[in-house]
Design a protein around this motif. Structure first.
Motif, PDB file in Angstrom:
ATOM      1  N   GLU A 161      28.061  66.349  75.516  1.00  0.00           N
ATOM      2  CA  GLU A 161      27.756  66.764  74.090  1.00  0.00           C
ATOM      3  C   GLU A 161      28.756  67.017  73.032  1.00  0.00           C
ATOM      4  O   GLU A 161      29.247  66.469  72.478  1.00  0.00           O
ATOM      5  CB  GLU A 161      26.405  67.180  74.240  1.00  0.00           C
ATOM      6  CG  GLU A 161      25.966  67.818  72.904  1.00  0.00           C
ATOM      7  CD  GLU A 161      24.759  67.146  72.180  1.00  0.00           C
ATOM      8  OE1 GLU A 161      24.708  66.605  72.869  1.00  0.00           O
ATOM      9  OE2 GLU A 161      24.219  66.425  70.923  1.00  0.00           O
ATOM     10  N   LEU A 205      32.515  67.175  73.931  1.00  0.00           N
ATOM     11  CA  LEU A 205      33.230  66.083  74.055  1.00  0.00           C
ATOM     12  C   LEU A 205      32.854  64.880  72.600  1.00  0.00           C
ATOM     13  O   LEU A 205      33.740  64.415  72.130  1.00  0.00           O
ATOM     14  CB  LEU A 205      33.436  65.413  75.102  1.00  0.00           C
ATOM     15  CG  LEU A 205      33.925  65.958  76.208  1.00  0.00           C
ATOM     16  CD1 LEU A 205      34.338  65.567  77.536  1.00  0.00           C
ATOM     17  CD2 LEU A 205      35.265  66.754  75.560  1.00  0.00           C
ATOM     18  N   THR A 206      31.449  64.262  72.387  1.00  0.00           N
ATOM     19  CA  THR A 206      31.282  63.351  71.589  1.00  0.00           C
ATOM     20  C   THR A 206      31.263  63.814  70.555  1.00  0.00           C
ATOM     21  O   THR A 206      31.535  63.434  68.879  1.00  0.00           O
ATOM     22  CB  THR A 206      29.693  63.008  71.761  1.00  0.00           C
ATOM     23  OG1 THR A 206      29.720  62.382  73.727  1.00  0.00           O
ATOM     24  CG2 THR A 206      29.695  61.753  71.368  1.00  0.00           C
ATOM     25  N   MET A 207      30.742  64.933  70.646  1.00  0.00           N
ATOM     26  CA  MET A 207      30.864  65.561  68.929  1.00  0.00           C
ATOM     27  C   MET A 207      32.172  65.633  68.479  1.00  0.00           C
ATOM     28  O   MET A 207      32.696  65.264  66.715  1.00  0.00           O
ATOM     29  CB  MET A 207      29.724  66.800  68.605  1.00  0.00           C
ATOM     30  CG  MET A 207      28.775  66.561  68.623  1.00  0.00           C
ATOM     31  SD  MET A 207      27.715  65.082  67.957  1.00  0.00           S
ATOM     32  CE  MET A 207      26.616  63.977  68.837  1.00  0.00           C
ATOM     33  N   ALA A 221      34.957  64.090  69.625  1.00  0.00           N
ATOM     34  CA  ALA A 221      35.270  62.990  68.843  1.00  0.00           C
ATOM     35  C   ALA A 221      34.927  62.172  67.618  1.00  0.00           C
ATOM     36  O   ALA A 221      35.612  61.430  66.602  1.00  0.00           O
ATOM     37  CB  ALA A 221      35.032  62.013  69.855  1.00  0.00           C
TER      38      ALA A 221
END
Ligand code: SF4
Lengths: 735, 169
Positions: free
Chosen positions: A179, A181-183, A185
Motif C-alpha cells: 500500500e 509503495l503504491t501510494m 508511486a
C-alpha cells in the motif's frame, strides 16, 4: 559439456535462483484466477471460436482495414502514420514532439513501444520519459527490461521494490508495505502526469469502421495519460485492427481472464480520439474549466509494421498476428514459471508465443536465444484465447533456426541418424530427433548397449558430444520387443469373429523397446474386454524429430505411419495408443503433415488406451475382467494428454474399479521427452520435477502407488522418487 | 427497465467488487448524494432531467480543485449487471477526468439503465460510442494494481466507488 551449453545452464541456474520464485508465485495466482474465471463462463469455447474467427478475418483483410481505419481516424480529426519499422516510427514520434515543442512524456504500458525502444530514442532527443504503469515505473528506475508481457515486473518481490525505491529516491520515510509503495508511486507519478506535454499509450484493439481504440488496464494511468495532456500518441502494431465495433465484445470477456485471471479488468477504455474530454492546463491551476485550455486536442496514431506484413504472408508465422498478448501461454508454461521472461524471451517478447513475435519482428537470432525452452508440451494451447497452435510455431521456427546454422559434424552421426534433414540441426538435436532408430539399435544389441551406456567414460563422451547430462540415467533397452513378444505368444488371443471391436495397439518406440511391460499390460487389458488386438510393426510417429524442429523428418514419418495404418482404419478398426505424445501427433500435429482426409481418419479412429477402456466399459464390457482394488494411487497425467482433455478418462476408469485417486495439480513434470536429458536444461527440468514430487510426497500420501501416463513423466518421477511409477494400464491389467 | 433478476445480479456483482450501492428517488436525490460525498468534491453535469448536483459539488473545476477533490461525481450511461461494470462517458465538461482523478468516485445511475451482459452492452456501446464516434470507459470496481506485491486499490484512479441508483428514472 560444450561452452555454449555450459553457459546456458549457468544462466538458467542463476535465474532459477534469483527470479524463479517470484515468477512462480505470481503466475500461480494468475493461473488459479484463470481456471476459476473461465469455469464461470458458460460459453468459453464459443467465445474463443468467435475471437479466432474475427482475427482470422481481420488479418486476411488487413491492407483494406488499414485504409479504412486511416480514413476513420482522419475523419475524426486525428493523424495516422504507417511506420515501416522501429526507426521510422521513432522518427515520426520525435517529429510530433518537435512540432509541438514538447519536452515531457507520460507513457502507459505498451509492449509495442518496448519493441521500438521509444524511450531510449526520445531520451536521446532530450525528452523526459516517465513510465506511469507501476510495474514499468519500477523497471524504469531499475533500468531493467520487462520479464512478462502483462506483468512486466513479475520477477521482482515487494522487498526488492522497496529497497529500490529507497535507493533511488531516498525518501525520509521509506515506503515498505504494498500500500505504501503504491501510494508513493501514485504521488510521484501524478506530478509527472500533470507536468506532461504528451501522453502515450498502446492499444489492445483498433476498430477500423469508427477509429475507436480499446485499452485494457487496471490502474487508471492510461486514462490519465490519454486525457490530461492535450496531445495523445498511440502506438500499435497493425495486427491490432478489427473491422467493426461489435468485434470487441468477445475480447473484453477473454483478455483479462486469460491474462491475470480477472473476470474483467478494472478499466476498458473505448476511446475515439481526439476525445471530447477537455485537456487540463495544469499551468493555470486556478482557472475554472480545467485550466481553460484553448489548445485543440491532437491525436496521432502510429501503426507499426516492423515485419508484420511479411509475417502475414508467411503461412506459419501468420497466426502469431492473431495473438492478443494476454500472456496465458507464459503463465501456463512450466519452464516460464521457473525461469521467467528474462530467460524465456527475446529482445522484447517473452513466453510461448514470443518465438513467433521475435522471429517476425527481430529475426531468427533473437528467437534462437530461447526457442529451445519450448518443449512442445502443448499446455498453452487450450489456454490461448485465440486458439493459436503455439508449439507448432515454435517447431517451425526451430526448424528454420536449425537450417540457418549448419554444423560441420554431420558425418559423425549420419550413419546413426537416417533423417531427412539436409545439414542444419546440431548433433544434440539430431540425436534426440532420431530416438526411434537409437532405441531399435539399443534393443537389438541389449544388454551390451545398456552396459556400455552405464559406463562413466561413455557417459562423459555422450555429454561432450551430444550434451546428454551424465546425471540422468538412460533408459534400459529390452532385448525382446513388444512386437516380438506378441508374435512369440502366437498373436491375438481373442478371435476376430468373437470380437466386437478390432484394434491395432500402436507400439511406439518407448513401449516397443523400453517399457515393454506397459505394452503387454495393454494387450491383456484389451483382450480381457473382448477386443481383437494386433501389434504390428508401425514406423515411429515423428514426435521425436518434430520436437527437435526437424520438420522434414517428422513429415516423412507421418506419411509412413499413415501408410501403415490406413488399411486397418479403412476397414473400421481402432488405433489404440499408449504414449500420449504420439496420440497427440495423430490427433493434432498430423494436421500439418497429412492431407485433410487422412488426418481426419486417423484423428477420429485413434484413442488413448484408458480412454478406449473407458469407452468399452461404458458400452457394456465387463469390468470384473480387470484388476479391481481399493489401493490408493497418485496419478500424474501427461501434458499432451491433458491438452487433449483426456485426463478424466483415466481417473474415471480408476475410480470405477475402486481405486482412490489423487491427481497431480502441477502443469508439467519438467521433462517433455528429451528436455531433461539435455545438459543445458537438466537443472531446470529437475526444479520443475520437484514441484510434482512434492505433492506426491506430502505426509499421508507416501503410501500411494504412483501412476504416470507418459514416457517422460515416468522417467522423471522414476529418477526423482523412491517409488517406481507404473502406467495405469499396468495397474488394471489382469494377470 | 431492468428486471428484478438483472437488478439482483447487479447488486451481487457490486458487492463482490466492494463497490457501494445506494438507492434513492428523484425527490430524495440531493440529500442521499450529499451523504455519499466527502468534500471537497467536483462533478460533471448529470444528463437526467430534473436532477442537479448540490452546490457543494464544484462543476468545471480548476486543475487545483480537481487535484484536491476527494470525491468526483459523474453519471454512468448504463451498467452491466453480470460484472457490475459502469459505462462512464467522456464528456466535454470533463466527466472522464472527474471520475479518474479523485480518490472516491460516485456514479449516478438510472434504474432503467442496467443491462444484463457484455453482448447486450456492446450492442448499446456500438451505437453510443462506435456510431457516435464518442468515448467511454467500462469501469469495473476501483483502480487496482498487484505490481507492488499484493492487491492495492487506488493505484492511479479511485480507491473507492459508490453507485447511486435513482429509482423510477
Ligand atoms: S499466443 Fe495466445 S495465449 Fe499467448 S499471449 Fe498470444 S493470445 Fe495470449
Amino acid at each position: 559439456m560444450s561452452a555454449d551449453r555450459a553457459e546456458t545452464a549457468a544462466r538458467l541456474r542463476e535465474l532459477l535462483e534469483t527470479e524463479g520464485d517470484s515468477v512462480q508465485a505470481n503466475t500461480a495466482v494468475f493461473n488459479r484466477g484463470r481456471y476459476d474465471s473461465v469455469a464461470e463462463l458458460d460459453d468459453y469455447e464459443e467465445l474463443k471460436d468467435r475471437a479466432r474467427e474475427i482475427k482470422e478475418d481481420a488479418i486476411e483483410r488487413l491492407p483494406e482495414l488499414i485504409d479504412e481505419l486511416t480514413e476513420s481516424v482522419e475523419e475524426n480529426g486525428g493523424h495516422v502514420y504507417l511506420a515501416s519499422d522501429a526507426a521510422d516510427a521513432n522518427r515520426y514520434i520525435e517529429e510530433v514532439f518537435a512540432e509541438r515543442g514538447a519536452e515531457t512524456l507520460v507513457k502507459s504500458k505498451s509492449m509495442t513501444s518496448e519493441e521500438i525502444e521509444v524511450n531510449e530514442h526520445l531520451e536521446r532527443a532530450g525528452i523526459e520519459v516517465t513510465e506511469t504503469d507501476l510495474a514499468e515505473f519500477v523497471l524504469q528506475i531499475a533500468e531493467e527490461d520487462p520479464s512478462h508481457i502483462v506483468a512486466p515486473a513479475i520477477h521482482k518481490s515487494r522487498d526488492e521494490i522497496a529497497r529500490l525505491i529507497e535507493e533511488v529516491f531516498e525518501p525520509d520515510d521509506p515506503p515498505e508495505t504494498a500500500e505504501e509503495l503504491t501510494m508513493f508511486a501514485r504521488e510521484y507519478l501524478l506530478e509527472k502526469v500533470t507536468g506532461a506535454d504528451v501522453g502515450m499509450t498502446g492499444a489492445n484493439f483498433l476498430v477500423a469502421e469508427s477509429g475507436t481504440m480499446m485499452l485494457v488496464t487496471s490502474e487508471g494511468n492510461a486514462r490519465k495519460s490519454a486525457v490530461a495532456p492535450d496531445t495523445h500518441v498511440a502506438l500499435a502494431g497493425v495486427e491490432k485492427i478489427v473491422p467493426r465495433f461489435e468485434d470487441l465484445a468477445p475480447f473484453v470477456e477473454l483478455i483479462g481472464r486469460s491474462g491475470t485471471g480477472q473476470d474483467l479488468t478494472s478499466y476498458v477504455s473505448l476511446l475515439t480520439p481526439p476525445v471530447e474530454s477537455p485537456p487540463i492546463d495544469f499551468e493555470s491551476p486556478d482557472v475554472p474549466g480545467f485550466g481553460g485550455s484553448d489548445a485543440e486536442r491532437e491525436f496521432h496514431l502510429v501503426l507499426l509494421d516492423n515485419g508484420r506484413m511479411a509475417m502475414r504472408e508467411d503461412t506459419h508465422l501468420c497466426e502469431t498476428l492473431y495473438c492478443i498478448r494476454c500472456a496465458a501461454c507464459s503463465n501456463t508454461c512450466a519452464n516460464f514459471q521457473h525461469v521467467g521472461g528474462h530467460a524465456f524471451g527475446g529482445e522484447t517478447y517473452s513466453g510461448g508465443i514470443a518465438t513467433g513475435w521475435e522471429a517476425g519482428v527481430h529475426g531468427l537470432d533473437s528467437a534462437a536465444e530461447f526457442n529451445d525452452l519450448c518443449t512442445g508440451c502443448s499446455r498453452c494451447v487450450p489456454a490461448c484465447p485465440v486458439k493459436i497452435d503455439i508449439p507448432w510455431i515454435n517447431e517451425v521456427v526451430r526448424d528454420r533456426i536449425n537450417h540457418g546454422r549448419g554444423e560441420g559434424f554431420d558425418f559423425l552421426v549420419d550413419g546413426l541418424v537416417p533423417d531427412a534433414e539436409e545439414g542444419g540441426p546440431d548433433l544434440q538435436k539430431r540425436l534426440f530427433g532420431n530416438y526411434g532408430t537409437l532405441a531399435r539399435l539399443g534393443s537389438a544389441s541389449a544388454p551390451v548397449s545398456n552396459w556400455i551406456g552405464s559406463l562413466p567414460p561413455a557417459r562423459i563422451a555422450m555429454e561432450r558430444l551430444f550434451g546428454i547430462d551424465r546425471r540422468r540415467p538412460l533408459p534400459t533397452f529390452r532385448r525382446e520387443t513388444l512386437v516380438d513378444w506378441f508374435e512369440g505368444r502366437g498373436g491375438p488371443r481373442v478371435d476376430a469373429v468373437d470380437a466386437d471391436r478390432e484394434a491395432v495397439l500402436y507400439a511406439d518406440a518407448y513401449t516397443n523397446y523400453v517399457a515393454v511391460d506397459r505394452g503387454k499390460a495393454a494387450v491383456r487389458t484389451l483382450e480381457a474386454l473382448g477386443v481383437h488386438v494386433r501389434v504390428p510393426e508401425v514406423p515411429e510417429s515423428g514426435r521425436a524429430p518434430l520436437s527437435q524442429g526437424m520438420l522434414a523428418t517428422a513429415d516423412e514419418a507421418a506419411s509412413a505411419v499413415y501408410g501403415a495404418l490406413a488399411e486397418h482404419v479403412d476397414s473400421g478398426g481402432d488405433i489404440v495408443v499408449i504414449e500420449p505424445s504420439d496420440l497427440a501427433m495423430f490427433r493434432a500435429d498430423y494436421e500439418h503433415f497429412l492431407p485433410e482426409r487422412s488426418f481426419e481418419r486417423l484423428d477420429e479412429n485413434s484413442y488413448e488406451v484408458l480412454e478406449y477402456v473407458f469407452g468399452l466399459l461404458e458400452n457394456g464390457a465387463n469390468e470384473e475382467a480387470l484388476r479391481t482394488g481399493d489401493d490408493r494411487v497418485a496419478y500424474h497425467s501427461h501434458c499432451q494428454q491433458r491438452s487433449l482433455n483426456l485426463e478424466g478418462y483415466t481417473e474415471a476408469v480408476l475410480s470405477r474399479l475402486g481405486y482412490d485417486v489423487l491427481t497431480s495439480e502441477v502443469e508439467c513434470c519438467g521433462m517433455a521427452g528429451s528436455f531433461g536429458y539435455k545438459s543445458q536444461y537438466y537443472d531446470l527440468a529437475l526444479d520443475i520435477g520437484y514441484d510434482l514430487v512434492e505433492q506426491f510426497e506430502q505426509p499421508g500420501e507416501r503410501d500411494r502407488i504412483v501412476l504416470t501416463s507418459g514416457t517422460s513423466c515416468t522417467d522423471q518421477l522414476d529418477d526423482l522418487m523412491t517409488r517406481e511409477p507404473i502406467h495405469p494400464v499396468e495397474l488394471i491389467a489382469p494377470e | 427497465m431492468a428486471t428484478t433478476h438483472t437488478q439482483g445480479a447487479f447488486e451481487r456483482s457490486l458487492a463482490a467488487l466492494d463497490v457501494g450501492l445506494s438507492r434513492t428517488d428523484p425527490p430524495g436525490f440531493e440529500a442521499t448524494l450529499s451523504e455519499l460525498v466527502s468534500e471537497p468534491a467536483v462533478g460533471a453535469r448529470l444528463p437526467f432531467e430534473g436532477l442537479g448536483l448540490p452546490e457543494t459539488v464544484t462543476l468545471d473545476p480548476s486543475p487545483r480543485e480537481l487535484e484536491e477533490a476527494v470525491t468526483g461525481v459523474t453519471a454512468a450511461s448504463f451498467a452491466v449487471a453480470e460484472y457490475g461494470s459502469l459505462v462512464l462517458p467522456a464528456t466535454e465538461d470533463g466527466s472522464e477526468q472527474v471520475s479518474v482523478f479523485c480518490d472516491h468516485h460516485v456514479a449516478v445511475l438510472a434504474e432503467s439503465d442496467i443491462v444484463r451482459d457484455i453482448p447486450t452492452a456492446f450492442s448499446r456501446l456500438s451505437e453510443e460510442v462506435g456510431e457516435a464516434r464518442a468515448s467511454a470507459i467500462v469501469a469495473t470496481g476501483p483502480s487496482a494494481t498487484a505490481d507492488m506485491g499484493e492487491l492495492v486499490r487506488g493505484a492511479h484512479g479511485p480507491k473507492t466507488v459508490d453507485v447511486l441508483l435513482v429509482e423510477g428514472l
